[in-house]
Write a protein that holds these residues in place. Structure first.
Motif, PDB file in Angstrom:
ATOM      1  N   SER A 152      -5.669  44.500 -42.842  1.00  0.00           N
ATOM      2  CA  SER A 152      -4.413  45.418 -43.545  1.00  0.00           C
ATOM      3  C   SER A 152      -4.741  46.976 -42.754  1.00  0.00           C
ATOM      4  CB  SER A 152      -3.641  45.202 -44.426  1.00  0.00           C
ATOM      5  OG  SER A 152      -4.495  45.307 -45.919  1.00  0.00           O
ATOM      6  N   THR A 153      -6.127  47.130 -43.061  1.00  0.00           N
ATOM      7  CA  THR A 153      -6.609  48.855 -43.277  1.00  0.00           C
ATOM      8  C   THR A 153      -6.987  48.451 -41.996  1.00  0.00           C
ATOM      9  OG1 THR A 153      -8.591  47.872 -43.989  1.00  0.00           O
ATOM     10  CG2 THR A 153      -7.158  48.812 -45.935  1.00  0.00           C
ATOM     11  N   ASP A 154      -7.112  48.377 -40.650  1.00  0.00           N
ATOM     12  CA  ASP A 154      -7.323  48.530 -39.750  1.00  0.00           C
ATOM     13  C   ASP A 154      -7.047  49.636 -38.825  1.00  0.00           C
ATOM     14  OD1 ASP A 154      -8.723  46.974 -37.010  1.00  0.00           O
ATOM     15  OD2 ASP A 154      -6.826  46.725 -36.352  1.00  0.00           O
ATOM     16  N   GLY A 155      -7.634  50.084 -38.309  1.00  0.00           N
ATOM     17  CA  GLY A 155      -7.679  51.542 -37.583  1.00  0.00           C
ATOM     18  C   GLY A 155      -7.925  52.794 -38.284  1.00  0.00           C
ATOM     19  N   LEU A 156      -7.672  52.192 -39.753  1.00  0.00           N
ATOM     20  CA  LEU A 156      -7.668  53.843 -40.942  1.00  0.00           C
ATOM     21  C   LEU A 156      -9.956  53.295 -41.623  1.00  0.00           C
ATOM     22  CD1 LEU A 156      -4.980  51.993 -43.680  1.00  0.00           C
ATOM     23  CD2 LEU A 156      -5.218  54.442 -41.901  1.00  0.00           C
ATOM     24  N   PRO A 157     -10.107  55.077 -41.954  1.00  0.00           N
ATOM     25  CA  PRO A 157     -11.708  54.979 -42.088  1.00  0.00           C
ATOM     26  C   PRO A 157     -11.669  53.665 -43.435  1.00  0.00           C
ATOM     27  CG  PRO A 157     -10.280  56.814 -42.981  1.00  0.00           C
ATOM     28  CD  PRO A 157      -9.001  55.749 -42.367  1.00  0.00           C
ATOM     29  N   VAL A 158     -11.653  52.723 -43.160  1.00  0.00           N
ATOM     30  CA  VAL A 158     -12.155  51.998 -44.425  1.00  0.00           C
ATOM     31  C   VAL A 158     -13.217  50.824 -44.077  1.00  0.00           C
ATOM     32  CG1 VAL A 158     -11.023  50.169 -45.961  1.00  0.00           C
ATOM     33  CG2 VAL A 158      -9.761  51.899 -45.331  1.00  0.00           C
ATOM     34  N   THR A 159     -14.047  50.768 -44.554  1.00  0.00           N
ATOM     35  CA  THR A 159     -15.208  49.677 -44.673  1.00  0.00           C
ATOM     36  C   THR A 159     -15.480  48.813 -46.056  1.00  0.00           C
ATOM     37  OG1 THR A 159     -16.801  51.475 -44.022  1.00  0.00           O
ATOM     38  CG2 THR A 159     -17.351  49.398 -44.688  1.00  0.00           C
ATOM     39  N   VAL A 160     -14.653  47.236 -45.633  1.00  0.00           N
ATOM     40  CA  VAL A 160     -14.367  46.669 -46.556  1.00  0.00           C
ATOM     41  C   VAL A 160     -15.846  45.921 -46.739  1.00  0.00           C
ATOM     42  CG1 VAL A 160     -13.174  44.555 -46.735  1.00  0.00           C
ATOM     43  CG2 VAL A 160     -12.139  46.353 -45.686  1.00  0.00           C
ATOM     44  N   HIS A 161     -16.367  45.307 -48.694  1.00  0.00           N
ATOM     45  CA  HIS A 161     -17.201  44.974 -48.790  1.00  0.00           C
ATOM     46  C   HIS A 161     -17.070  43.394 -49.508  1.00  0.00           C
ATOM     47  CE1 HIS A 161     -19.534  48.434 -48.130  1.00  0.00           C
ATOM     48  NE2 HIS A 161     -18.309  49.604 -48.735  1.00  0.00           N
ATOM     49  N   HIS A 162     -17.258  42.467 -49.279  1.00  0.00           N
ATOM     50  CA  HIS A 162     -17.115  40.733 -49.565  1.00  0.00           C
ATOM     51  C   HIS A 162     -18.136  41.170 -51.084  1.00  0.00           C
ATOM     52  CE1 HIS A 162     -17.567  36.452 -50.092  1.00  0.00           C
ATOM     53  NE2 HIS A 162     -16.566  36.784 -50.795  1.00  0.00           N
ATOM     54  N   ALA A 163     -17.760  41.365 -51.886  1.00  0.00           N
ATOM     55  CA  ALA A 163     -18.545  41.459 -52.961  1.00  0.00           C
ATOM     56  C   ALA A 163     -18.200  41.654 -54.516  1.00  0.00           C
ATOM     57  CB  ALA A 163     -19.973  42.368 -53.223  1.00  0.00           C
ATOM     58  N   ASP A 164     -18.391  40.990 -56.013  1.00  0.00           N
ATOM     59  CA  ASP A 164     -18.383  41.486 -57.320  1.00  0.00           C
ATOM     60  C   ASP A 164     -18.261  42.466 -57.466  1.00  0.00           C
ATOM     61  OD1 ASP A 164     -18.099  41.434 -59.909  1.00  0.00           O
ATOM     62  OD2 ASP A 164     -19.002  38.968 -60.245  1.00  0.00           O
ATOM     63  N   GLY A 165     -17.335  43.123 -57.493  1.00  0.00           N
ATOM     64  CA  GLY A 165     -17.034  44.905 -57.777  1.00  0.00           C
ATOM     65  C   GLY A 165     -18.351  44.838 -59.116  1.00  0.00           C
ATOM     66  N   ARG A 166     -17.902  44.209 -59.762  1.00  0.00           N
ATOM     67  CA  ARG A 166     -19.704  44.418 -61.127  1.00  0.00           C
ATOM     68  C   ARG A 166     -20.918  44.551 -60.329  1.00  0.00           C
ATOM     69  NH1 ARG A 166     -18.144  39.385 -64.592  1.00  0.00           N
ATOM     70  NH2 ARG A 166     -17.362  38.960 -62.366  1.00  0.00           N
ATOM     71  N   GLU A 167     -20.936  43.881 -59.246  1.00  0.00           N
ATOM     72  CA  GLU A 167     -22.397  44.241 -58.576  1.00  0.00           C
ATOM     73  C   GLU A 167     -22.327  44.909 -57.320  1.00  0.00           C
ATOM     74  OE1 GLU A 167     -24.069  39.915 -59.623  1.00  0.00           O
ATOM     75  OE2 GLU A 167     -24.205  40.695 -61.129  1.00  0.00           O
ATOM     76  N   ALA A 168     -21.621  45.819 -56.694  1.00  0.00           N
ATOM     77  CA  ALA A 168     -21.578  45.998 -55.281  1.00  0.00           C
ATOM     78  C   ALA A 168     -22.529  46.507 -55.206  1.00  0.00           C
ATOM     79  CB  ALA A 168     -19.888  46.769 -55.617  1.00  0.00           C
ATOM     80  N   PRO A 169     -23.076  46.147 -53.856  1.00  0.00           N
ATOM     81  CA  PRO A 169     -23.480  46.872 -52.791  1.00  0.00           C
ATOM     82  C   PRO A 169     -23.472  48.305 -52.439  1.00  0.00           C
ATOM     83  CG  PRO A 169     -22.515  45.441 -51.721  1.00  0.00           C
ATOM     84  CD  PRO A 169     -22.084  45.245 -52.430  1.00  0.00           C
ATOM     85  N   LEU A 170     -22.977  49.399 -53.484  1.00  0.00           N
ATOM     86  CA  LEU A 170     -23.111  50.771 -53.377  1.00  0.00           C
ATOM     87  C   LEU A 170     -23.812  51.305 -54.608  1.00  0.00           C
ATOM     88  CD1 LEU A 170     -19.303  49.912 -52.586  1.00  0.00           C
ATOM     89  CD2 LEU A 170     -20.265  50.738 -50.766  1.00  0.00           C
ATOM     90  N   PRO A 171     -24.260  52.917 -53.738  1.00  0.00           N
ATOM     91  CA  PRO A 171     -24.595  53.843 -54.396  1.00  0.00           C
ATOM     92  C   PRO A 171     -23.633  54.374 -56.760  1.00  0.00           C
ATOM     93  CG  PRO A 171     -23.935  55.108 -52.910  1.00  0.00           C
ATOM     94  CD  PRO A 171     -23.489  53.654 -52.687  1.00  0.00           C
ATOM     95  N   ASP A 172     -24.155  54.671 -56.830  1.00  0.00           N
ATOM     96  CA  ASP A 172     -24.197  55.370 -58.275  1.00  0.00           C
ATOM     97  C   ASP A 172     -23.979  56.875 -57.897  1.00  0.00           C
ATOM     98  OD1 ASP A 172     -23.987  52.551 -59.380  1.00  0.00           O
ATOM     99  OD2 ASP A 172     -25.816  52.804 -60.709  1.00  0.00           O
ATOM    100  N   GLY A 173     -22.946  57.090 -59.011  1.00  0.00           N
ATOM    101  CA  GLY A 173     -23.041  58.531 -58.983  1.00  0.00           C
ATOM    102  C   GLY A 173     -22.018  58.869 -57.318  1.00  0.00           C
ATOM    103  N   ALA A 174     -21.908  58.177 -56.933  1.00  0.00           N
ATOM    104  CA  ALA A 174     -21.198  59.470 -55.131  1.00  0.00           C
ATOM    105  C   ALA A 174     -19.713  59.063 -55.104  1.00  0.00           C
ATOM    106  CB  ALA A 174     -22.005  57.931 -54.281  1.00  0.00           C
ATOM    107  N   PHE A 175     -19.293  58.676 -55.860  1.00  0.00           N
ATOM    108  CA  PHE A 175     -17.570  59.002 -55.312  1.00  0.00           C
ATOM    109  C   PHE A 175     -16.749  59.634 -56.001  1.00  0.00           C
ATOM    110  CE2 PHE A 175     -19.569  54.420 -54.097  1.00  0.00           C
ATOM    111  CZ  PHE A 175     -18.763  54.282 -52.848  1.00  0.00           C
ATOM    112  N   ASP A 176     -15.728  60.277 -55.127  1.00  0.00           N
ATOM    113  CA  ASP A 176     -15.279  61.586 -55.715  1.00  0.00           C
ATOM    114  C   ASP A 176     -14.046  60.650 -56.433  1.00  0.00           C
ATOM    115  OD1 ASP A 176     -15.815  63.868 -54.695  1.00  0.00           O
ATOM    116  OD2 ASP A 176     -15.691  62.229 -52.623  1.00  0.00           O
ATOM    117  N   ARG A 177     -13.325  59.972 -56.021  1.00  0.00           N
ATOM    118  CA  ARG A 177     -12.607  58.758 -56.325  1.00  0.00           C
ATOM    119  C   ARG A 177     -12.904  57.460 -56.610  1.00  0.00           C
ATOM    120  NH1 ARG A 177      -8.028  63.166 -57.040  1.00  0.00           N
ATOM    121  NH2 ARG A 177      -9.048  64.520 -55.853  1.00  0.00           N
ATOM    122  N   VAL A 178     -12.127  56.999 -58.122  1.00  0.00           N
ATOM    123  CA  VAL A 178     -12.675  55.608 -57.806  1.00  0.00           C
ATOM    124  C   VAL A 178     -11.628  55.022 -57.982  1.00  0.00           C
ATOM    125  CG1 VAL A 178     -14.027  53.302 -58.132  1.00  0.00           C
ATOM    126  CG2 VAL A 178     -14.910  55.504 -57.967  1.00  0.00           C
TER     127      VAL A 178
END
Ligand code: SAM
Length: 441
Positions: free
Chosen positions: A293-319
């Motif tokens: 559904s987000t094809d063509g948009l600047p979206v990166t999809v991660h198949h992961a548990d949101g409680r331990e997603a492989p993403l940096p801490d303290g990095a996002f403006d909006r969650v």
């Protein structure tokens, strides 16, 4: 449906296709199928009142046929001979003439009693006493289990508005569309679909109930519009509008993204300013749906548990945490859900909701905003979860609550704040809940 525990909105379209039902026939089959499922508990009480045995001692297919017949008699006002004859014919074909005789006798009794007393008066009589048990009464009359009526009354803060809330929740909802920002305006989408612009979301369009197979609309096929309740649009918009401290660097995160409705809106909005959205989803096939559904948009999809997603801490403006929940706020769009859900589902989900909210507070940067959203008004899933987290002293982060109402200008009756609770009877949306938290340290 009853046997396979299936979802009506997934099963019905394939049934309509298999039997080549179109236009009026498809509309009638849909009304009959969805309506009977929506009212199942109430119809069962009516059938039991006319049968000489409890429902669990009657064979499943006979119960199904009697529910269909009773729904037509009480809620669609189909003439007696037609409603009874079609149900009896079904049973004769399936289970022989003894069973069809039984079903015929019960449905005749339903028809006669409804004619003698009036359908609405009879339902009010079968319901718990209105003065002694106003919540039980309204729940029965508007075909909801009482624990759900109670949850709505708790969230509304009184039972006075409950009949209106449950009646709106029991009505067949309009289909809402999202005009993808940057692709098509709501005005243009309304024009090409024959719908009307939504009252509150600048990207929303409402279609009349029963206006045909949505998937066949060109705008949907071409990917410039998607089906999305206006309430879902509003809560996602509020998250995109909430005031940050410090610059918006355009790094947004959707922590529970499947099947991707809000990721499409957030991804399109952040993309307009050159930003990106990371979208996390635990279930593989739902993560695939987000990718599609987000094809063509600047979206990166991660198949992961949101409680331990492989993403940096303290990095996002909006969650955004659009938490897995009981869905009690979207029952009007899931006909069978109200009778399948159980009160004990709430506590198991509340734990997961708290953990996901905690993870979101880790990923957001200082000065950034977390939007906690549920499509349930149940207090244990909404203010209960948020209050429990905000009061904790051991989080390692501090937060302030923002007045979410300020980010939905023009939307009336949002209550005392600071959170927002939308309602079908007030706003014509699903009963979405939103809290906005800004990280302060
Ligand atoms: C309410 S839905 C989200 C709806 C979505 N935001 C949309 O607008 O289309 C919740 C989603 O969270 C997913 N989920 C459940 N547990 C999760 C977890 N631990 N981590 C990430 N996603 C999870 C579910 O599979 C479900 O797709």
């Amino acid at each position: 449906m009853r046997e396979r525990d299936a979802y009506a909105n997934l099963v019905l379209p394939s049934i309509l296709r298999r039997y080549r039902l179109k236009d009026r026939d498809a509309a009638l089959a849909t009304e009959l199928g969805y309506g009977t499922l929506r009212a199942a508990g109430q119809l069962d009480a009516v059938i039991e009142a006319c049968a000489d045995r409890p429902l669990h001692r009657i064979e499943g297919p006979l119960v199904d046929a009697m529910r269909l017949g009773t729904y037509q008699l009480l809620r669609m006002r189909v003439p007696e001979h037609a409603a009874v004859a079609t149900s009896v014919d079904i049973v004769r074909g399936l289970a022989g003439s003894r069973s069809s005789g039984f079903v015929n006798a019960i449905l005749r009794k339903v028809a006669e009693t409804a004619a003698a007393k009036g359908a609405e008066e009879w339902l009010a009589e079968l319901a718990p006493d209105e003065k002694e048990d106003p919540i039980g009464h309204a729940s029965f009359v508007h075909a909801h289990p009482k624990w759900i009526g109670q949850a709505f009354a708790d969230a509304l803060g009184s039972h006075e508005e409950l009949p209106a809330a449950l009646a709106a929740d029991d009505a067949r909802p309009a289909v809402h569309l999202l005009a993808r920002p940057g692709e098509i305006t709501a005005e243009e989408l309304a024009l090409v679909t024959g719908g009307t612009e939504a009252p509150y979301s600048p990207y929303g369009v409402h279609l009349e109930p029963g206006s045909g197979e949505v998937g066949e609309l060109d705008a949907i096929r071409e990917g410039v519009a998607t089906v999305q309740d206006e309430g879902s649009q509003l809560v996602a918009l509020a998250v995109s509008r909430a005031e940050l401290v410090g610059e918006d660097t355009g790094r947004w995160l959707d922590l529970c993204a499947g099947p991707g409705g809000k990721a499409v809106l957030l991804g399109a909005l952040v993309g307009l300013d050159g930003g990106t959205l990371d979208a996390v989803e635990q279930t593989e096939h739902r993560a695939d749906l987000v990718r599609k559904s987000t094809d063509g948009l600047p979206v990166t999809v991660h198949h992961a548990d949101g409680r331990e997603a492989p993403l940096p801490d303290g990095a996002f403006d909006r969650v955004l945490v659009d938490a897995p929940c009981t869905g009690l706020g979207a029952l009007r769009r899931r006909p069978e859900a109200r009778w399948r859900r159980k009160p004990e589902d709430v506590s198991a989900l509340a734990k997961l909701q708290r953990e996901l909210l905690l993870a979101a507070l880790r990923h957001v940067r200082v000065g950034g905003v977390v939007g906690y959203v549920t499509c349930s008004p149940h207090l244990s899933e909404t203010v209960g979860v948020v209050g429990g987290i905000v009061r904790r002293k051991d989080l390692g982060v501090t937060v302030e609550r923002l007045d979410a109402r300020g980010y939905l200008p023009g939307v009336p009756e949002l209550g005392p704040g600071p959170h927002v609770q939308l309602w079908p009877h007030r706003h014509g949306t699903d009963a979405m809940f939103l809290t906005l938290l800004r990280r302060t340290a």
